[in-house]
Design an enzyme around this catalytic site. Structure first.
Site, short mmCIF file in Angstrom:
data_model
loop_
_atom_site.label_atom_id
_atom_site.label_comp_id
_atom_site.label_asym_id
_atom_site.label_seq_id
_atom_site.Cartn_x
_atom_site.Cartn_y
_atom_site.Cartn_z
N TYR A 33 9.93 23.67 12.57
CA TYR A 33 8.91 22.45 12.73
C TYR A 33 9.51 21.24 13.05
O TYR A 33 10.94 21.24 12.93
CB TYR A 33 7.93 22.54 11.52
CG TYR A 33 8.42 21.71 10.24
CD1 TYR A 33 9.46 22.47 9.61
CD2 TYR A 33 8.21 20.52 9.98
CE1 TYR A 33 10.14 21.85 8.40
CE2 TYR A 33 8.74 19.83 8.80
CZ TYR A 33 9.56 20.57 7.98
OH TYR A 33 10.24 20.00 7.10
N ARG A 52 16.62 18.55 18.62
CA ARG A 52 16.79 19.33 17.12
C ARG A 52 15.95 20.53 17.06
O ARG A 52 16.21 21.77 16.77
CB ARG A 52 16.31 18.62 15.74
CG ARG A 52 16.74 19.43 14.57
CD ARG A 52 16.57 18.68 13.42
NE ARG A 52 15.30 17.75 13.20
CZ ARG A 52 14.92 17.01 12.25
NH1 ARG A 52 16.04 16.34 11.61
NH2 ARG A 52 13.66 16.65 12.33
N LYS A 150 15.65 23.63 10.64
CA LYS A 150 14.52 23.04 10.14
C LYS A 150 13.23 24.03 9.96
O LYS A 150 12.05 24.17 10.77
CB LYS A 150 13.86 21.94 11.04
CG LYS A 150 12.97 20.79 10.27
CD LYS A 150 12.93 19.47 10.95
CE LYS A 150 11.88 18.80 10.57
NZ LYS A 150 11.84 18.20 9.33
N GLU A 182 20.49 16.46 -0.62
CA GLU A 182 19.43 15.56 0.09
C GLU A 182 18.19 15.67 -0.73
O GLU A 182 17.99 16.27 -1.65
CB GLU A 182 19.25 16.00 1.31
CG GLU A 182 18.76 17.56 1.31
CD GLU A 182 18.50 18.25 2.90
OE1 GLU A 182 18.53 17.45 3.83
OE2 GLU A 182 18.75 19.16 3.17
N1 PMP Z 1 16.14 16.48 4.81
C1 PMP Z 1 15.25 17.34 4.68
C2 PMP Z 1 15.23 18.65 3.76
C3 PMP Z 1 13.91 17.03 5.37
O1 PMP Z 1 12.89 18.11 5.22
C4 PMP Z 1 13.77 15.99 6.17
C5 PMP Z 1 12.67 15.62 6.90
N2 PMP Z 1 11.94 16.55 7.37
C6 PMP Z 1 14.88 15.30 6.51
C7 PMP Z 1 16.09 15.50 5.89
C8 PMP Z 1 14.97 14.02 7.38
O2 PMP Z 1 15.08 14.52 8.49
P1 PMP Z 1 14.35 13.39 9.74
O3 PMP Z 1 14.93 12.20 9.73
O4 PMP Z 1 14.81 14.15 10.89
O5 PMP Z 1 12.82 13.40 9.32
#
Ligand code: PMP
Length: 286
Positions: A33, A52, A150, A182
């Site tokens: 996604y 991505r 993702k 994270e």
């Molecule tokens: N880490 C994780 C585990 C996430 O789910 C997300 C957002 N989906 C992010 C980091 C941040 O990614 P982005 O800046 O591309 O939204």
């Protein structure tokens, strides 16, 4: 108002949109996604999300059912049809529906499933949370080892959010081998002595699109950036902390496991980076 959504080439009212019960996204979490934010009715960092997306599909050997230009058209049409000024666009692609439930991937000619829908979020950029900051707890990182892809298998991050809620907090930072990986749905940062510290890229974390932009803006503004792992204790003793994501932009973190970070209020670096990120992203939104 009934939302208009996109499913496999068709724009439909949300209550008429369906996906097979044999869809591998449903049965195996065999899907990926993206979430792209919308500000002023325009897409923030569409190209980054499209890149991505292609990478996630490639890593899983999944066919891309749509050209990037057409994907952009679908995003724009959904923004228009649903009158989105501030909000999010969710995109999901799965390996499609096989004839039956089988661990082995279905044949190459099985069409992938593609779904997009909007989430209307008036006031997204002017979030009250960004003014007070959020509280996080630390939890063990129990996800699989390919967090750079993702995928839609988000059960552990959901459990993490619930653990945070149960502790009276807003989110959880996940910890592996003594270091923060994270947040449940965001990338984590601390600031110490003016230096911005965030975990280096690897398969251990999602390569955030917002992370890439924020680090670029930080470097352009002559801020010091160090990409390395940090511990919970280090974060608790930091001057500031924050996280980034496409849906929350730059969000100050003011408490970790009950300990106030810095002054316990949003710090100057996080506040400035949020402003820069929003200003610069709006300028190049499409
Ligand atoms: N880490 C994780 C585990 C996430 O789910 C997300 C957002 N989906 C992010 C980091 C941040 O990614 P982005 O800046 O591309 O939204």
């Amino acid at each position: 108002m009934t939302r208009t959504v996109y499913v496999n080439g068709k724009y439909l009212p949300e209550n008429e949109a369906t996906v097979s019960i044999f869809d591998r996204g449903f049965l195996f979490a065999d899907g990926i996604y993206e979430v792209t934010s919308v500000l002023d009715g325009k897409l923030i960092d569409f190209d980054g999300h499209a890149r991505r997306l292609a990478r996630s599909l490639g890593e899983l050997g999944m066919r891309n059912p749509i050209e990037t230009e057409d994907l952009l058209d679908v995003h724009r049409e959904l923004v228009r049809a649903n009158d989105i000024v501030e909000g999010l666009i969710y995109l999901q692609i799965t390996r499609g529906a096989a004839a039956d439930r089988d661990f082995a991937y279905p044949s190459e000619d099985t069409p992938p499933t593609i779904v997009l829908f909007t989430q209307n979020k008036p006031g997204l950029a002017d979030s009250p949370m960004a003014k007070v900051g959020i509280k996080v707890i630390s939890i063990e990182d129990q996800r699989w080892a390919r967090r750079d892809i993702k995928t839609v298998q988000l059960l552990y991050p959901s459990m993490g959010k619930m653990m945070a809620k149960a502790a009276g907090c807003d989110d959880a930072w996940m910890v592996e081998d003594g270091a923060v990986t994270e947040g449940t749905s965001n990338n984590a940062y601390i600031v110490k002595g003016g230096k911005i510290i965030t975990r280096h890229l690897s398969n251990d974390i999602l390569h955030g699109i917002t992370r890439a932009a924020v680090l670029r803006f930080a470097r352009e503004a002559q801020m010091d950036v160090e990409e390395r792992a940090f511990t919970v204790a280090e974060a608790q003793e930091a001057d500031e902390a924050f996280f980034t994501s496409a849906s929350a932009f730059v969000m100050p973190v003011v408490e970790l496991d009950g300990a106030a970070i810095g002054t316990g209020t949003p710090g100057p670096v996080a506040t400035r980076l949020r402003e820069i990120y929003l200003d610069e992203s709006r300028k190049v939104a499409i």
